[in-house]
Write an enzyme that holds these catalytic residues in place. Structure first.
Site, mmCIF file in Angstrom:
data_model
loop_
_atom_site.group_PDB
_atom_site.id
_atom_site.type_symbol
_atom_site.label_atom_id
_atom_site.label_comp_id
_atom_site.label_asym_id
_atom_site.label_seq_id
_atom_site.Cartn_x
_atom_site.Cartn_y
_atom_site.Cartn_z
ATOM 1 N N ASP A 240 24.877 17.247 13.120
ATOM 2 C CA ASP A 240 24.011 16.577 12.159
ATOM 3 C C ASP A 240 24.861 15.954 11.051
ATOM 4 O O ASP A 240 25.570 16.658 10.318
ATOM 5 C CB ASP A 240 23.033 17.590 11.559
ATOM 6 C CG ASP A 240 21.930 16.936 10.735
ATOM 7 O OD1 ASP A 240 22.068 15.749 10.384
ATOM 8 O OD2 ASP A 240 20.935 17.622 10.449
ATOM 9 N N GLY A 266 21.937 17.106 17.095
ATOM 10 C CA GLY A 266 21.981 16.304 15.893
ATOM 11 C C GLY A 266 20.896 16.714 14.914
ATOM 12 O O GLY A 266 20.529 17.894 14.833
ATOM 13 N N HIS A 267 20.343 15.741 14.201
ATOM 14 C CA HIS A 267 19.389 16.008 13.127
ATOM 15 C C HIS A 267 18.037 16.454 13.665
ATOM 16 O O HIS A 267 17.388 17.319 13.085
ATOM 17 C CB HIS A 267 19.237 14.742 12.284
ATOM 18 C CG HIS A 267 18.462 14.939 11.019
ATOM 19 N ND1 HIS A 267 18.864 15.792 10.012
ATOM 20 C CD2 HIS A 267 17.289 14.371 10.582
ATOM 21 C CE1 HIS A 267 17.994 15.752 9.019
ATOM 22 N NE2 HIS A 267 17.031 14.901 9.338
ATOM 23 N N PHE A 268 17.584 15.854 14.746
ATOM 24 C CA PHE A 268 16.295 16.203 15.337
ATOM 25 C C PHE A 268 16.513 17.070 16.576
ATOM 26 O O PHE A 268 16.233 16.673 17.712
ATOM 27 C CB PHE A 268 15.489 14.943 15.662
ATOM 28 C CG PHE A 268 14.882 14.296 14.451
ATOM 29 C CD1 PHE A 268 13.797 14.877 13.818
ATOM 30 C CD2 PHE A 268 15.385 13.112 13.940
ATOM 31 C CE1 PHE A 268 13.222 14.295 12.684
ATOM 32 C CE2 PHE A 268 14.828 12.517 12.816
ATOM 33 C CZ PHE A 268 13.739 13.120 12.188
#
Length: 290
Positions: A240, A266-268
Site C-alpha cells: 500500500d 495494495g490499498h484495497f
C-alpha cells in the site's frame, strides 16, 4: 429471507438520506464496516456474504459517497466530524448498542472518533489500511498536506487524485501481477462514477482539506488504545503506497497484543485477498466477540 442475503436500505439521519447494506441476523454480534475514499459500502460486499452466517453486518455509505445523499458544499459543511455524527446517528437509529468496527482509509478517523468517545460500546477493531499513527503516511500525502496549507496553490495537483487514472491506480498499485485479474473493473468504475457526479469533486476537495484535523485527533485515539486496550486486528497491504505498512505495525506501541498481518496486497486488499481476510476476521472475532 435467509440472513446471509445482503439487504439494501436507505434511511434518514439528520435530514440526509443514508444508504447502508445489512447482512446477518441482528441477534448475532454486530460488525460495523466503514469504507474509505473513493469507495463505498460496495467494497464490503463479499466480506459481508462471507461473515453473515455468524455476525450481523452493517456497512453505510458516507454522505457524499455511494448511494447516500451528496448535498453540495454550499448546502452542507463537509468534515470528518460531520461524517462521524451521521454514522453515530445511524448506529443509534438502528438500536445497536455494542459493536465491533472494521475501518479502512477514511473509515478510520470516523470509526476511531466513535470508539474513543464511547469506548464501552466497542467490542473489537479490525483495521485495513485504517491509519492512527503518523508512521502510516507515505509520500502520497505530500500534495495533500501542501493543499491543507494552501488550497489555492495546490488545488490543481490535488484534483489529479480525482481522475479515472488515479482511481484505478488505487486499486491496482501494490498488487502482485498474478492477482490483478481478481480486481473487477466495476470497482474503480463505480467509484469514479460517484466522483464524476456534479459537485462531487468539490465535496472531495473539502474532505481532502479537512483531513488535516484527523491528525489532531491521533493523540486521543492513541490514549483510547492505551487506556481501554481494545482487541485489534490489522490486515494491511504490504504494497500500500497510501497508508504504508509502518502504520499497521505502529498499533503495537499502544496495543502490545494487537495482531498484525501484512498481506502481499495494495490499498484495497479485500479485492485480491478477500478469502484470506475473511478467515482472519472470523478467527479474530471468534476469540474476542461473543
Amino acid at each position: 429471507m435467509p440472513t446471509f442475503v445482503t439487504r439494501a436500505h436507505t434511511t434518514t439521519v439528520d435530514g440526509l438520506d443514508v444508504f447502508y447494506r445489512e447482512a446477518g441476523d441482528p441477534a448475532d454480534p454486530t460488525l460495523v464496516l466503514l469504507h474509505g475514499f473513493p469507495s463505498s459500502s460496495h467494497m464490503y460486499r463479499e466480506l459481508m456474504a462471507d461473515l453473515a452466517d455468524a455476525y450481523h453486518l452493517i456497512a453505510p455509505d458516507h454522505i457524499g459517497f455511494g448511494f447516500s445523499a451528496a448535498p453540495s458544499v454550499q448546502d452542507l459543511t463537509y468534515s470528518f466530524e460531520k461524517l462521524t455524527e451521521i454514522t453515530a446517528g445511524l448506529i443509534d437509529q438502528l438500536g445497536i448498542d455494542r459493536f465491533a468496527l472494521y475501518i479502512q482509509d477514511y473509515g478510520a478517523p470516523i470509526g476511531l472518533r466513535l470508539a474513543s468517545r464511547r469506548p464501552e460500546r466497542i467490542t473489537a477493531i479490525v483495521t485495513q489500511s485504517g491509519n492512527a499513527y503518523v508512521e502510516g503516511f507515505t509520500p502520497f500525502w505530500d500534495v495533500l498536506f501542501a493543499h491543507a496549507e494552501d488550497r489555492t496553490v495546490n488545488e490543481a495537483a490535488v484534483r489529479e487524485l480525482l481522475t479515472a487514472e488515479a482511481t484505478r491506480w488505487q486499486y491496482t498499485h501494490g498488487v502482485p501481477t498474478d492477482r490483478l485479474d481478481r480486481i473487477g473493473p466495476e470497482t474503480w468504475t463505480l467509484d469514479q462514477a460517484g466522483l464524476d457526479r456534479p459537485g462531487n469533486k468539490d465535496i472531495q476537495l473539502q474532505l481532502f482539506w479537512d483531513y488535516q484535523f484527523n491528525l489532531d485527533a491521533y493523540p486521543v485515539f492513541q490514549e483510547y488504545f492505551r487506556t481501554h486496550q481494545p482487541p485489534l486486528l490489522a490486515v494491511w497491504g504490504r504494497g500500500d503506497e497510501i497508508f504504508g505498512p509502518a502504520g499497521a505495525e505502529a498499533f503495537t506501541r499502544d496495543l502490545p497484543d494487537a495482531e498484525i498481518h501484512l498481506l502481499d496486497a495494495g490499498h484495497f486488499a479485500l479485492e485480491t485477498h478477500g478469502p484470506e481476510i475473511a478467515a482472519l476476521v472470523r478467527d479474530f472475532l471468534g476469540r474476542h466477540v461473543k
